[in-house]
Write a protein that holds these residues in place. Structure first.
Motif, short mmCIF file in Angstrom:
data_model
loop_
_atom_site.label_atom_id
_atom_site.label_comp_id
_atom_site.label_asym_id
_atom_site.label_seq_id
_atom_site.Cartn_x
_atom_site.Cartn_y
_atom_site.Cartn_z
N ASP A 338 45.96 36.22 42.35
CA ASP A 338 47.09 36.83 41.65
C ASP A 338 47.37 38.24 42.16
O ASP A 338 48.53 38.67 42.25
CB ASP A 338 46.80 36.87 40.14
N ILE A 339 46.31 38.97 42.51
CA ILE A 339 46.50 40.33 43.05
C ILE A 339 47.21 40.26 44.40
O ILE A 339 48.11 41.07 44.69
CB ILE A 339 45.14 41.04 43.17
N ILE A 340 46.85 39.29 45.24
CA ILE A 340 47.50 39.14 46.55
C ILE A 340 48.97 38.75 46.36
O ILE A 340 49.86 39.26 47.06
CB ILE A 340 46.74 38.11 47.40
N LYS A 341 49.25 37.85 45.42
CA LYS A 341 50.64 37.43 45.18
C LYS A 341 51.50 38.59 44.70
O LYS A 341 52.65 38.74 45.12
CB LYS A 341 50.66 36.29 44.17
N ARG A 342 50.97 39.42 43.82
CA ARG A 342 51.75 40.57 43.34
C ARG A 342 52.04 41.55 44.46
O ARG A 342 53.11 42.16 44.50
CB ARG A 342 50.99 41.26 42.20
N ILE A 372 41.78 45.13 52.11
CA ILE A 372 40.80 45.97 51.40
C ILE A 372 41.40 46.52 50.11
O ILE A 372 40.70 46.70 49.11
CB ILE A 372 40.32 47.09 52.34
N GLU A 373 42.71 46.77 50.10
CA GLU A 373 43.35 47.26 48.88
C GLU A 373 43.25 46.23 47.75
O GLU A 373 43.07 46.59 46.58
CB GLU A 373 44.82 47.58 49.16
N ASP A 374 43.36 44.94 48.10
CA ASP A 374 43.24 43.90 47.09
C ASP A 374 41.84 43.87 46.49
O ASP A 374 41.67 43.69 45.28
CB ASP A 374 43.59 42.53 47.69
N LEU A 375 40.83 44.04 47.34
CA LEU A 375 39.45 44.06 46.84
C LEU A 375 39.19 45.28 45.97
O LEU A 375 38.44 45.21 44.99
CB LEU A 375 38.48 44.02 48.02
N LYS A 376 39.82 46.41 46.28
CA LYS A 376 39.68 47.59 45.44
C LYS A 376 40.28 47.36 44.05
O LYS A 376 39.71 47.74 43.03
CB LYS A 376 40.34 48.79 46.10
N LYS A 377 41.46 46.72 44.02
CA LYS A 377 42.09 46.43 42.74
C LYS A 377 41.28 45.40 41.94
O LYS A 377 41.31 45.41 40.71
CB LYS A 377 43.51 45.92 42.96
N PHE A 378 40.57 44.54 42.63
CA PHE A 378 39.73 43.56 41.93
C PHE A 378 38.57 44.22 41.22
O PHE A 378 38.11 43.72 40.18
CB PHE A 378 39.21 42.53 42.94
N GLY A 379 38.08 45.35 41.75
CA GLY A 379 36.98 46.05 41.10
C GLY A 379 35.85 46.44 42.03
O GLY A 379 34.82 46.94 41.56
N MET A 380 35.99 46.23 43.33
CA MET A 380 34.95 46.63 44.27
C MET A 380 35.21 48.06 44.74
O MET A 380 36.34 48.40 45.09
CB MET A 380 34.92 45.68 45.48
N ILE A 381 34.18 48.88 44.74
CA ILE A 381 34.34 50.28 45.11
C ILE A 381 34.48 50.39 46.63
O ILE A 381 33.98 49.55 47.38
CB ILE A 381 33.17 51.12 44.59
N PRO A 382 35.17 51.42 47.13
CA PRO A 382 35.39 51.54 48.58
C PRO A 382 34.10 51.67 49.38
O PRO A 382 34.01 51.18 50.51
CB PRO A 382 36.26 52.79 48.71
N GLU A 383 33.09 52.36 48.82
CA GLU A 383 31.82 52.52 49.55
C GLU A 383 31.14 51.19 49.78
O GLU A 383 30.51 50.97 50.82
CB GLU A 383 30.89 53.46 48.79
#
Length: 523
Positions: A338-342, A372-383
């Motif tokens: 859903d994050i990728i679709k948005r 990587i932006e999608d993974l950040k919005k999912f809840g994974m920290i950048p580090e």
């Protein structure tokens, strides 16, 4: 005569002395051999549970109990400060005539440990002991020879025998394992240090992430541990510590630290440690776990509990360098689509040739467009994402892939049920229409390849219940109508050839039966 008799006695005494010397030498040899066998593991302090490599030489007590010098000095200092009922002043335990008229001894009112209740040598089992490090002279240069390394195409060919599809993921894992082998064997190449490349596997549930790594564990010679991220919590809370991931790898390496430092770790359900959204309580199993895993993924010296999942006073600790440990993380990431679709439909327009908001609703492999932006919005920290440079999205299963999963692998589900009915001397067949019907039902359940076994169990229950009743059934064919509930299976009665073969086996003399059984067990 007396002199001769004295000489004879001297000779016999000398013979007895030599035999006693031989016995003492033999006992010393036996003790040395037993010590060499037991010296495979390091001694662990009975009080603080630190290994010998951390504390230095230890004091040896009866029943193979070892105590480090720090604990011994602390114990003696503590005991010397207090006089337990005259224990130190009255060391001979004489009769106290004044106070005890009955003549009883004055023993201290202290309860000691019952050594007979302790298990293992020194009360500590071997699974909580470390193997001693090899000396530098006897230390092997590398576990594997660089000329004998399995090439990536060979690793992928072996994975193809068990896992259907997922060609891109198998290529990524094969190349990563091959490069990991080279890093382990060489260490440095032309004075250039080769760093590791950790992998992140993305894919829907039941697409084969865990099964791919489990199959890889059977093929590799390096230790490989499979851990679960759902039970990991922040240090100090109920649950497994982050270092327990490495302790499982140490157990897979048989408590050999040098071997564990060259292994591979697969952390499953990594999406369960994402940051919790809109929560007022402390995120014990989310962002804090990601921050604690940074040092593991990057490569550092980590204190790891030996034979346990959490650190405590009764578990020995050891230091493991994670610089040469390859980490493979996998997760389903259910809300990531859903994050990728948005993100893809953010700039939708109106009119002819315009991109609509529902343009990507029916796309199956939308995870391949992850960023990587999608993974950040999912809840994974950048580090955390930065320490997983290889992001490998896996393909979703189609109808054709379900059919291949049913019949192509070496341990396919259909082959398992055919083997079960072969034990009852019944042949099991499946029509192409039956395979397609099973695949369609599995796609409706949307739980991946795990749905196949549940579907087959439903319609195979009556067949496996009725076949042992009738010995005349020789062959069963499953059709698509039977799976859809509009018909039944095709049952064939045994032919005469099968009965004649059984009669021929029954008419064999007993002597030939014995020889045949003997030959069978020889093979």
């Amino acid at each position: 005569m007396d002199n001769n008799f004295d000489n004879d006695n001297n000779e016999t005494l000398e013979i007895v002395d030599t035999t006693e010397d031989e016995k003492t030498k033999e006992t010393e040899k036996d003790e040395k051999e037993s010590n060499e066998k037991e010296s495979e593991y390091e001694d662990v302090c009975f009080i603080c549970r630190r290994p010998e490599s951390k504390t230095g030489k230890m004091f040896k007590l009866p029943n193979n109990i070892s105590v480090c010098s720090d604990c011994m000095h602390k114990t003696m200092d503590t005991v010397s400060q207090f006089d337990y009922q005259g224990m130190l002043n009255n060391t001979t335990f004489n009769f106290d005539k004044d106070n005890n008229k009955d003549g009883k001894r004055r023993f201290p009112n202290i309860s000691f440990v019952n050594i007979a209740d302790l298990q293992g040598d020194g009360g500590i089992p071997n699974r909580q002991k470390l193997k001693k490090k090899k000396p530098k002279d006897k230390k092997e240069a590398a576990v594997f020879n660089i000329n004998d390394l399995p090439a990536p195409h060979r690793i992928k060919a072996q994975l193809d025998d068990f896992v259907v599809g997922q060609d891109y993921a198998k290529k990524v894992i094969s190349v990563a394992v091959y490069n990991h082998y080279k890093r382990v064997t060489t260490g440095t190449m032309d004075e250039i240090e080769i760093e590791k490349s950790n992998i992140l596997l993305l894919g829907p549930t039941g697409c084969g992430k865990t099964y791919l790594v489990k199959t890889l564990a059977k093929l590799l010679d390096v230790p490989l541990a499979i851990a679960d991220a759902t039970s990991l919590t922040e240090a100090g809370y109920i649950g497994d510590d982050i270092e327990s991931v490495i302790s499982k790898l140490l157990a897979a390496a048989e408590n050999d630290v040098e071997k564990a430092e060259q292994g591979i770790v697969f952390i499953d359900e990594i999406d369960k440690i994402a940051k919790k959204k809109n929560t007022t309580s402390r995120d014990v199993s989310g962002e804090s776990v990601q921050q604690g895993m940074l040092k593991l993924l990057e490569g550092s010296d980590v204190e790891v509990p030996v034979g346990a999942n959490s650190k405590n006073a009764m578990v020995p600790l050891t230091t493991i360098n994670t610089r040469n440990i390859l980490f493979i993380c996998g997760g389903a990431f259910p809300d990531l689509e859903d994050i990728i679709k948005r993100r893809l439909t953010k700039q939708s327009s109106i009119g002819f040739n315009a991109e609509l908001k529902d343009a990507f609703d029916k796309e199956a492999n939308i995870l391949k467009k992850v960023t990587i932006e999608d993974l950040k919005k999912f809840g994974m920290i950048p580090e955390f994402i930065g320490r997983l440079p290889i992001i490998c999205p896996m393909d979703s299963l189609t109808k054709e892939s379900y059919v291949k999963i049913l019949k192509e692998p070496k341990n396919a589900i259909l082959k398992q049920y055919q083997k079960l009915l072969e034990l009852d001397e019944v042949k099991l067949n499946f029509d192409d229409s039956a395979l397609e019907a099973i695949a369609e039902k599995a796609m409706e359940r949307d739980t991946g390849a795990r749905a196949l076994r549940a579907i087959i169990e439903d319609f195979m229950l009556d067949i496996m219940y009725e076949i042992p009743k009738d010995d005349n059934i020789g062959e069963v064919t499953i059709t698509g109508d039977y799976i859809n509930g509009t018909g039944g299976p095709v049952i064939d009665i045994r032919t005469d050839a099968v009965h004649t073969k059984q009669l021929a086996q029954a008419s064999v003399p007993e002597e030939q039966k014995k020889t045949e059984e003997h030959n069978f067990y020889e093979f």
